[in-house]
Design an enzyme around this catalytic site. Structure first.
Site, PDB file in Angstrom:
ATOM      1  N   ASP A   1      -7.718   1.237   2.351  1.00  0.00           N
ATOM      2  CA  ASP A   1      -7.354   2.248   3.346  1.00  0.00           C
ATOM      3  C   ASP A   1      -8.273   3.457   3.449  1.00  0.00           C
ATOM      4  O   ASP A   1      -8.167   4.200   4.411  1.00  0.00           O
ATOM      5  CB  ASP A   1      -5.926   2.727   3.085  1.00  0.00           C
ATOM      6  CG  ASP A   1      -5.278   3.331   4.329  1.00  0.00           C
ATOM      7  OD1 ASP A   1      -5.674   2.940   5.444  1.00  0.00           O
ATOM      8  OD2 ASP A   1      -4.393   4.186   4.199  1.00  0.00           O
TER       9      ASP A   1
ATOM     10  N   HIS B   1       0.852  -1.194   0.000  1.00  0.00           N
ATOM     11  CA  HIS B   1       0.000   0.000   0.000  1.00  0.00           C
ATOM     12  C   HIS B   1       0.886   1.241   0.000  1.00  0.00           C
ATOM     13  O   HIS B   1       1.621   1.486   0.956  1.00  0.00           O
ATOM     14  CB  HIS B   1      -0.920   0.009   1.219  1.00  0.00           C
ATOM     15  CG  HIS B   1      -1.790   1.222   1.281  1.00  0.00           C
ATOM     16  ND1 HIS B   1      -2.783   1.471   0.351  1.00  0.00           N
ATOM     17  CD2 HIS B   1      -1.803   2.280   2.135  1.00  0.00           C
ATOM     18  CE1 HIS B   1      -3.367   2.607   0.648  1.00  0.00           C
ATOM     19  NE2 HIS B   1      -2.793   3.123   1.721  1.00  0.00           N
TER      20      HIS B   1
ATOM     21  N   ASP C   1       0.981   5.301  -0.268  1.00  0.00           N
ATOM     22  CA  ASP C   1       0.233   6.557  -0.204  1.00  0.00           C
ATOM     23  C   ASP C   1       0.923   7.631  -1.032  1.00  0.00           C
ATOM     24  O   ASP C   1       2.096   7.925  -0.787  1.00  0.00           O
ATOM     25  CB  ASP C   1       0.149   7.052   1.245  1.00  0.00           C
ATOM     26  CG  ASP C   1      -0.661   6.129   2.133  1.00  0.00           C
ATOM     27  OD1 ASP C   1      -1.841   5.918   1.807  1.00  0.00           O
ATOM     28  OD2 ASP C   1      -0.121   5.626   3.134  1.00  0.00           O
TER      29      ASP C   1
ATOM     30  N   HIS D   1      -6.644   9.493  -0.176  1.00  0.00           N
ATOM     31  CA  HIS D   1      -7.338   9.428   1.118  1.00  0.00           C
ATOM     32  C   HIS D   1      -6.523  10.013   2.270  1.00  0.00           C
ATOM     33  O   HIS D   1      -6.963   9.913   3.427  1.00  0.00           O
ATOM     34  CB  HIS D   1      -7.745   7.986   1.430  1.00  0.00           C
ATOM     35  CG  HIS D   1      -6.615   7.015   1.417  1.00  0.00           C
ATOM     36  ND1 HIS D   1      -6.303   6.261   0.307  1.00  0.00           N
ATOM     37  CD2 HIS D   1      -5.719   6.657   2.361  1.00  0.00           C
ATOM     38  CE1 HIS D   1      -5.270   5.490   0.586  1.00  0.00           C
ATOM     39  NE2 HIS D   1      -4.900   5.712   1.834  1.00  0.00           N
TER      40      HIS D   1
END
Length: 1478
Positions: free
Chosen positions: A595, A480, A482, A870
């Protein structure tokens, strides 16, 4: 139908068999399974055994007799009729002559000689018919040589031309050194090319001698054997010398590092124009060197030419673009210099040109007048009494006063509102369960579930599985990443993500069993730009092998609470177009959202609309997860709330445990699962907090380890309906090194190999992608056997009472900025696409820099896309990351402004257009990313320019009659449009600050009532007033003498308000305030209904318990809200004018501004409210607006989801206050049976309807209603919204928090900026109120106001003296194009994807349309038409080459259409069409 069913019920089995025999197998109306009769009614012989079946078929084939031959086989003889070709019939001469058409050229060509025909063939380019000598002779207008021959000339070579060798370079290097040292003025060029015997020391001396030389401009040193030591001296020379213009050092022995030093040496003086460095010893410089060179070139504003070979696409494109910018800047400077030097132009030529232009424009004007007579105007709401205007008779020769707009001469019969709303009478398709049922049934008690703290104990029986029904395990490795959180987007890429992608594709290539998924195209795009050709090929290989799956494929994994559907879809399109342009035609089947902090059905709809079949989500309220797990409903088909035919369903998987990291994914016990995260093994920087770290899998421990892991897999499978279990293997920024990747893959490979060999374990474990899991799952159990669900998943809680409702409002300034970027980007997209079509139609670019502007559009799209992440729009990143997001948003705005200015200028000025001067400039300026925009001053005091013109651009679907504001430096002005006076204007004071009581002495705000058709630009001119009557001045009122502005010497009239209340009125509304500034009531004059209505500003603190306080994510208040009482320095100011009146309440913490218009338009129906806040105190505070109404809505209210749909909310006393706060991206409303109150917001907000508290995000809209009235809040920015009790709505404004909430950010929220939150308050009478549906529908009035708030009109100031003679430009051929319930989401030009151009506009564009679902109101709805448009209403039929209906992101073609096809968008949905222009 009932009779038919009864008849069938009387038939017996034999009768049904007979009916089955006569069923037509070609009947397409029957399911395929029912078209053929049953022919398999045989007794079963046992279970399927493949070996026995093959043996049986073999024996059957051997024993079966061959077919009888009617005619025996004879070698060489053909059976049957032998095919013969039909005879060829040649046409007669008469038939041929019948089709011959004689022309005037026949005689000329018939009598031409052979040599003349040869010359003609050369001129026409028929090079295949002639030889080179003939071709060049013809082009050079020379006679053909005698030996050249004709058509039948023999092919032969031409005599070889012997050229003498070039003479050696005889330049004396020593002499050059002397002249350079002497600074000889006649010595301007040094050429020592190809002199190889020069020693390095001599070359260094030559270069050193030039450091102080001021005359030598050209230095040529190609092929002189220059080494790195000499190259470094050359770099020093370029730093020291400011005279050199050209340096040639090609074909030498320089390494990449020295080449980089030489390029960097040009930065100090920035005077060198040309630098040639190609063909060095290192043919390939390497990625690092190329990036350094590109970085240096991007800082050089002087260099025009660079000869250097780049192997990497990214640096090559960056260098090319920068050099092009430098050339463009040079051209502009030269043109300006020429303009300054040029004298008075040739008046004769100018007059002739103007005469021609005048004739053209007169013809155009006549045609436009004819068209205007046919035009259908959109009526405005019934007009109130117009403001009193003094009569004025214009003297002869003066500008005529504008006549009031004529009523439409042609009006369609209104469609009956009841027939348009028949769809509302039907109900959405029933689902197995919905969000309301979950909330009603759950106790929300926090019980300890054992090892699975938030769940329950799980048991299973090993006998559940057998050899024919094994437990199938799909392990999905992932990382993951970001695009911004603790580090910036680019920072994460350089530190981790680049290495992750490198590692993943490398290890996947080592073993075809290994699988992986990737979600964020923003990172993949950065990687692609810097990757080598081999790396790109490897990425494509593992993608096409289905080892690496692209999931979702969006630019980012976007937030779903604060985002608007425009930006959500736009970032999906950007990601999917990147996939198509780089990876080719690969299918994106699955959505992955592990997420985001809660989930919206809007995202599910968009994913389904792009062609995806499956999705997986993680952050769902832990109580809901537990309830779904108990019922085995963690997998379901997600349906939209309005869906009446189950056409929007998408299969959804919910991850069951606390997090998506390895400890919380293999099974219910994190202590055990952590032991199988092999990154945490010995000597790692991370370990297991439960005290038992992983160990390497060996032959000695593999059985025990495999049994332990399988136990967790089996327990996890008990939460789902099938024997296919989905396990994730990853976490944030994993697989950065090859060691880590090998540890994970190789250890699991050993475990799976061992498991699968143990036949008694009945398990089949393998690596897989997300789609691998869903496909295997649905092979076992069809989708129809899974439950269906309707609703959303807000508000998220991860433990105890920790509700994630704080991020609905965190960093409110940038949430508002997000909506501003969207408005600029969409407006510029539409203008650019239409300018591009215009350019294609005329087959000439006319200097229109389409590719440069398209690159600016791409930059704006991607910057906006990154912010949808997000941790972006949510406001949950570190301060410096938020600043980086802010810079990206500011860049997106300025890029969009540039595109808008140039595209509008091209469309308006046409033949007079040039990109080298500013013809139009935006009236709004964004000076920094952290301050509010300012209006540029339109200066009129200059006597040389007593008037200034502007164009107002309406980028919305309906005609707008609204007020625009301009700052001018004189109050004595009047306004014209098309040479007619606009009397609807007003002069307001310009205050020195938003909460100031000081008036700017020389600046004024000019308000103009504009009347503009949809998607058009209209000219308005502001003149200084000498004899003409000026626009009326506002009157300023105060409540007492001491509050008056200190400076009352200006033109404005100041008065004291001595009434008991403060009152603002127009024809529809009357609003009253108390003397302390509290809004007391609103009267709806249409029905004489008075609504008790109060507005207060409230605030929350936060709890002080450890690990229990508000932060960027969490809202944990210290109790109920407290009112902020009036302060001793509060100021109340009233401004009254003919167009708009307003009341300002200025408090030390906040400012409130109420506006009421009187303009005969739909704005008269609403109260506009601006809230100004700047929280800079040193304590925790959360600020909110509280609206207290008389509407009896009970405990229910409505908020929007992403500005796309609305959902019914309910306040629950069993939830804590923070659990009842919801997001409001754009709108909220409450209503009863008589009235609806709507709040339209210019930014997303949080909303709650609380007795003890429910908070939800409000991305666009929320409302409450009872049986009489609906109150709707339409918002211009996202936030949280709440309704504490019946009739009450709280809208959160901003929050400042000094501490972290322990969710990983490591800081509070203390970087508050001054922000203006924009709202519209709408009150509507109600007649029929739906009390049962999960969804609600705004009225068309609310939809239109939300669109207008989010997409304001843009003002472009005319900077050129060129007279366009264009008063109003309609962008589409048909005016009043859009039905009232249709909305143009975007008109988006697609990338051409050429090899030589990374970003270039193509002939293809996306036309994206939405159709509103709405509550009918005949009085308002009948003012509009509802005729569905066709494609030729958007463009001329001869401009369109093809039309395709596609998936939302254009990746899948669904239908081929024609230009005359009616565009029928289903209610509540979005459709995308791909148009290819000629």
């Amino acid at each position: 139908m009932d009779e038919f069913d009864a008849l069938l019920a009387q038939l017996g089995p034999e009768d049904l068999d007979k009916v089955n025999d006569i069923i037509d197998p070609e009947n397409s109306y029957l399911p395929a399974s029912d078209r053929c009769k049953q022919q398999t009614a045989k007794t079963e012989t046992g279970p399927y055994d493949r070996t026995k079946l093959l043996e049986f078929l073999t024996e059957q084939g051997k024993n079966e007799k061959d077919w009888d031959h009617i005619k025996s086989y004879v070698p060489g003889e053909k059976k049957g009729k032998v095919w013969q070709a039909p005879p060829v019939v040649k046409p007669t001469q008469a038939e041929e002559d019948e089709f011959m058409v004689s022309t005037e050229w026949d005689d000329v060509l018939t009598n031409a000689s052979e040599s003349e025909i040869v010359e003609l063939a050369a001129i026409l380019g028929f090079t295949g018919l002639i030889n080179q000598v003939q071709y060049h002779a013809a082009l050079n207008e020379k006679g053909l040589p005698s030996h050249s021959g004709g058509w039948n000339a023999a092919a032969r070579s031409e005599p070889l031309k012997i050229l003498p060798p070039e003479p050696d370079n005889t330049t004396d290097v020593e002499d050059c050194i002397k002249k350079a040292k002497a600074n000889d003025s006649g010595f301007t060029r040094i050429n020592i090319n190809n002199i190889k015997e020069v020693k390095p020391d001599v070359l260094k001396e030559l270069l050193n001698s030039l450091k102080d030389n001021t005359y030598v401009q050209t230095l040529e040193m190609a092929n002189v054997g220059m080494t790195d030591s000499v190259g470094r001296v050359l770099a020093e020379l370029l730093e020291a010398n400011s005279t050199l213009k050209t340096v040639n050092a090609e074909s030498n022995r320089l390494t990449g590092l020295v080449v980089s030093e030489i390029v960097r040496g040009t930065l100090k003086n920035q005077t060198l124009l040309e630098l040639r460095l190609s063909n060095q010893r290192s043919q390939i410089l390497g990625n690092r060197v190329e990036m350094e060179v590109a970085d240096a070139i991007q800082q050089n504003d002087a260099l025009l030419r660079l000869n250097l070979q780049f192997d990497t696409l990214g640096p090559r494109v960056r260098v090319t673009e920068k050099l092009k910018q430098n050339l463009d800047a040079l051209d502009l400077r030269q043109q300006n210099d020429n303009d300054n030097r040029s004298q008075k132009p040739d008046e004769t030529k100018l007059d002739k040109r103007l005469d021609d232009l005048e004739k053209t424009i007169k013809g155009l004007d006549e045609s436009m007048k004819d068209e205007d007579k046919k035009r259908k105007q959109r009526p405005v709401p019934p007009p109130p009494t117009p403001p009193a205007q003094p009569d004025h008779i214009e003297p002869e020769g003066k500008i005529p006063i504008e006549k009031p707009p004529a009523k439409p001469t042609e009006k369609k019969e209104p469609v009956d509102a009841s027939s348009r709303c028949e769809w509302r009478e039907s109900s959405p398709s029933k689902t197995t369960f919905e969000i309301r049922q979950l909330y009603e049934s759950l106790p929300f008690n926090d019980e300890d579930g054992g090892v699975w703290k938030q769940g329950f104990d799980i048991e299973y029986k090993p006998t559940q599985w057998s050899s024919n029904d094994k437990l199938k395990v799909i392990l999905m490795p992932h990382s993951h990443c970001d695009p911004g959180w603790l580090h910036t987007f680019e920072g994460y890429f350089n530190q981790a993500t680049k290495q992750i992608i490198d590692t993943v594709i490398t290890i996947l290539d080592t073993n075809k069993k290994y699988k992986f998924i990737w979600a964020e195209m923003s990172f993949l795009s950065l990687w692609w730009d810097s990757a080598s050709l081999d790396q790109r090929r490897l990425l494509k290989k593992v993608v096409h092998n289905k080892q690496l799956e692209i999931v979702t494929g969006g630019w980012v994994m976007n937030d779903e609470a604060n985002t608007h559907y425009y930006a959500m879809l736009d970032q999906l399109i950007e990601g999917h177009q990147f996939i198509e342009n780089t990876l080719g035609n690969i299918t994106v089947q699955s959505g992955w959202a592990n997420d985001p902090f809660g989930y919206s059905p809007t995202m599910a709809y968009l994913l389904h609309g792009t062609g995806m079949q499956y999705m997986a989500i993680q952050r769902v309220h832990y109580h809901i997860k537990k309830a779904l797990a108990k019922e085995k409903r963690l997998e379901f088909v997600w349906q939209q709330t309005w869906d009446r035919d189950a056409s929007t369903r998408i299969f959804t998987h919910v991850l069951p445990f606390y997090s998506y990291d390895v400890p919380h994914t293999c099974g219910p016990d994190p202590k055990v699962c952590c032991q199988f995260d092999f990154k945490r093994a010995a000597r790692s920087t991370v370990n297991c907090p439960w005290g038992i770290d992983p160990v390497q899998i060996t032959d000695e421990n593999v059985r025990e380890r495999a049994e332990t892991l399988l136990d967790q897999y089996r327990k996890k499978s008990q939460l789902y309906k099938t024997n296919v279990v989905f396990v994730q293997l990853g976490d944030d920024f994993r697989y950065t090194t090859m060691d880590e990747a090998k540890n994970q893959f190789e250890n699991y490979d050993r475990l799976f190999t061992y498991m699968n060999k143990q036949s008694e374990w009945n398990v089949d474990a393998q690596f897989g992608t997300l789609s691998d899991y869903f496909e295997k799952l649905l092979q076992q159990t069809p989708q129809t056997q899974f439950p269906s669900y309707m609703g959303d998943f807000f508000t998220y809680a991860d433990r105890t009472d920790h509700y994630w409702s704080g991020y609905f409002t965190s960093r409110a300034f940038f949430k508002r900025m997000d909506r501003i970027v969207e408005s600029y980007l969409r407006a510029s997209e539409i203008l650019f696409s239409l300018a591009n079509v215009k350019m294609l139609e005329e087959n000439s670019n006319k200097q229109f820099p389409k590719d440069d502007l398209f690159k600016e559009l791409v930059k704006a799209r991607r910057n906006l896309g990154v912010f949808q992440h997000h941790d972006g729009v949510t406001g949950t990143a570190k301060d410096h990351v938020v600043n980086d997001y802010g810079l990206k948003l500011q860049t997106a705005i300025t890029s969009s402004q540039n595109v808008m200015e140039q595209s509008a200028a091209y469309l308006i000025y046409q033949n007079n257009y040039t990109s080298k001067v500013d013809l139009l400039l935006s009236n709004i300026e964004f000076k920094t990313f952290e301050s509010l925009p300012t209006r540029k001053v339109l200066s009129l005091n200059n006597q040389q320019h007593p008037s200034k013109s502007i164009y107002v651009y309406n980028p919305t679907d309906q005609r707008r009659t609204q007020i625009v504001k301009i700052v001018v430096d004189t109050y004595q002005v009047y306004v014209t449009s098309n040479k007619q006076i606009i009397k609807s204007c007003q002069i307001d004071p310009k205050w020195t600050g938003r909460k100031s009581n000081m008036i700017e002495k020389s600046l004024f705000e000019l308000l103009i009532l504009v009347d503009i058709e949809s998607y058009s630009l209209k000219e308005y001119t502001i003149h200084t007033s000498k004899t003409q009557e000026s626009c009326p001045l506002t009157t300023i009122e105060y409540l007492n003498e001491k509050e008056k502005s200190m400076d009352t010497s200006g033109p404005f009239k100041f008065e004291l308000n001595t009434q008991e209340t403060i009152q603002l009125n127009n024809q529809f509304l009357s609003i009253k305030f108390s003397k302390n500034g509290t809004l007391n009531n609103i009267e709806y004059l249409k029905t004489n209904k008075k609504l008790s209505f109060q507005t207060n500003v409230i605030h929350y603190g936060t709890t002080k318990q450890a690990d229990h306080n508000s932060g960027a994510y969490l809202f944990l208040p210290d109790g109920e809200a407290k009112n902020i009482p009036p302060g001793p320095h509060d100021l109340i100011r009233i401004q009254r004018g003919p167009l708009i009146s307003r009341v300002d309440i200025l408090h030390e913490i906040y400012g409130l501004q109420y506006k009421l218009t009187n303009i005969n338009g739909s704005d008269d129906y609403v109260v506009k409210l601006n809230a100004i806040t700047h929280l800079n105190m040193n304590n925790d505070i959360e600020l909110a607006l509280r609206f207290t109404t008389g509407i009896e809505n009970g405990n229910e209210f409505f908020t929007d989801l992403n500005g796309f749909q609305t959902i019914r909310r309910k306040t629950y006393s069993k939830l804590p206050l923070q659990g009842n706060v919801y997001p409001m991206p754009a709108m909220a409303y409450i209503e009863d049976a008589q009235m609806r109150f709507t709040i339209v917001s210019g930014q997303p907000s949080g909303v709650a309807s609380l007795k003890s508290g429910n908070v939800y995000p409000m991305p666009a809209m929320a409302y409450i209603e009872d049986a009489q009235m609906r109150f709707t809040i339409v918002s211009g920015q996202p936030s949280g919204v709440a309704s504490l009790k019946s009739g009450v709505v709280d809208v959160f404004l901003d929050r400042r928090l000094l501490q972290d909430d322990n969710r990983g950010l490591g800081q509070g929220v203390t970087d508050n900026r001054e922000i203006i939150s924009s709202f519209k308050l709408i009150f509507e009478p109600r007649h029929n109120v739906d009390r049962t549906s999960l969804t609600g529908y705004p009225t068309l009035l609310a939809h239109h106001h939300s669109t207008e708030l989010l997409y304001p009109m843009h003002i472009l100031q005319v900077m050129s003296k060129l007279n366009t003679q264009t008063n109003e430009l309609n962008l589409f051929p048909k005016s009043n194009l859009f039905p009232s319930d249709y909305h143009l989401v975007n008109l988006r030009t697609l990338n051409e994807n050429r090899d030589d151009l990374k970003y270039g506009s193509s002939k293809n564009m996306a036309l994206i349309l939405r159709r509103f679902a709405y509550d009918c109101d005949g009085n308002y709805d009948n003012l509009f038409h509802f005729d569905k448009p066709t494609f030729e209403d958007f463009f001329q039929a001869n401009q369109i080459q093809s039309v395709e209906q596609t998936s939302l992101s254009l990746r899948h073609v669904q239908n081929q259409l024609t230009v005359t096809s009616k565009i029928d968008v289903p209610i509540a949905e979005i459709m995308t069409f791909k148009l290819k222009m000629k």
